[in-house]
Write a protein that holds these residues in place. Structure first.
Motif, short mmCIF file in Angstrom:
data_model
loop_
_atom_site.label_atom_id
_atom_site.label_comp_id
_atom_site.label_asym_id
_atom_site.label_seq_id
_atom_site.Cartn_x
_atom_site.Cartn_y
_atom_site.Cartn_z
N ASP A 127 -9.94 1.33 -0.62
CA ASP A 127 -9.33 2.01 0.52
C ASP A 127 -8.22 2.93 0.06
OD1 ASP A 127 -10.99 0.64 2.29
OD2 ASP A 127 -9.48 -0.89 2.75
N LEU A 128 -7.37 2.45 -0.84
CA LEU A 128 -6.27 3.26 -1.35
C LEU A 128 -6.79 4.47 -2.12
CD1 LEU A 128 -3.72 0.54 -2.50
CD2 LEU A 128 -3.91 1.70 -0.30
N ALA B 234 0.83 -1.20 0.00
CA ALA B 234 0.00 0.00 0.00
C ALA B 234 0.87 1.25 0.00
CB ALA B 234 -0.93 0.00 1.21
N ALA B 235 1.95 1.24 0.75
CA ALA B 235 2.86 2.39 0.79
C ALA B 235 3.47 2.63 -0.58
CB ALA B 235 3.94 2.17 1.84
N ALA B 236 3.86 1.57 -1.25
CA ALA B 236 4.43 1.71 -2.59
C ALA B 236 3.39 2.23 -3.57
CB ALA B 236 4.98 0.36 -3.06
N GLU B 237 2.17 1.75 -3.45
CA GLU B 237 1.09 2.18 -4.35
C GLU B 237 0.76 3.66 -4.14
OE1 GLU B 237 -1.61 1.31 -7.41
OE2 GLU B 237 -0.13 -0.05 -6.54
N LEU B 238 0.74 4.10 -2.87
CA LEU B 238 0.42 5.48 -2.54
C LEU B 238 1.63 6.41 -2.63
CD1 LEU B 238 -1.86 4.84 0.55
CD2 LEU B 238 -2.59 5.71 -1.67
N ARG B 239 2.81 5.84 -2.77
CA ARG B 239 4.07 6.59 -2.81
C ARG B 239 4.30 7.37 -1.52
NH1 ARG B 239 3.53 9.51 -8.23
NH2 ARG B 239 1.98 8.09 -8.96
N MET C 93 -8.53 11.63 0.25
CA MET C 93 -8.49 12.36 1.52
C MET C 93 -7.33 13.33 1.57
SD MET C 93 -9.25 9.21 4.15
CE MET C 93 -8.61 10.04 5.59
N HIS C 94 -6.21 12.97 0.95
CA HIS C 94 -4.99 13.76 1.06
C HIS C 94 -4.59 14.40 -0.26
CE1 HIS C 94 -4.40 12.44 5.15
NE2 HIS C 94 -4.77 11.24 4.76
N HIS D 152 -9.26 0.95 6.24
CA HIS D 152 -8.50 -0.29 6.14
C HIS D 152 -9.36 -1.44 6.67
CE1 HIS D 152 -7.86 1.01 10.30
NE2 HIS D 152 -7.64 -0.26 10.59
N SER D 153 -8.86 -2.66 6.51
CA SER D 153 -9.50 -3.84 7.08
C SER D 153 -8.51 -4.50 8.02
CB SER D 153 -9.87 -4.84 5.98
OG SER D 153 -10.82 -4.27 5.12
#
Length: 85
Positions: free
Chosen positions: A43-44, A10-15, A50-51, A30-31
């Protein structure tokens, strides 16, 4: 079944940093099953929305004389010895 993302994925996807996700997990969609936290693609997308900030929409800041930053003055020098002129 939908794809589930772990913290690193998820961190890689959101950078973003993985630690950022972990610090803000209480505010993010999240789940959680037991201790395992996962993120769906939805979720992503919601986290990204949101940001998201669009600079074209924000109004430009014009520097004027009444601007608080324009009125700032440096602090006097600190030191023990007095200057001899």
């Amino acid at each position: 079944m939908n794809r589930r993302f772990t913290y690193p994925e998820a961190a890689a996807e959101l950078r973003v940093e993985e630690t950022w996700l972990r610090r803000h997990i209480k505010k993010l969609p999240h789940s959680k099953k037991g201790r395992v936290v996962t993120f769906s693609a939805e979720d992503l997308d919601r986290i990204d929305a949101m940001h998201h900030h669009d600079p074209a929409v924000a109004r430009p800041v014009a520097a004027t004389a009444s601007d608080a930053v324009a009125t700032l003055r440096p602090l006097p020098r600190r030191g023990g010895a007095a200057r001899i002129a």
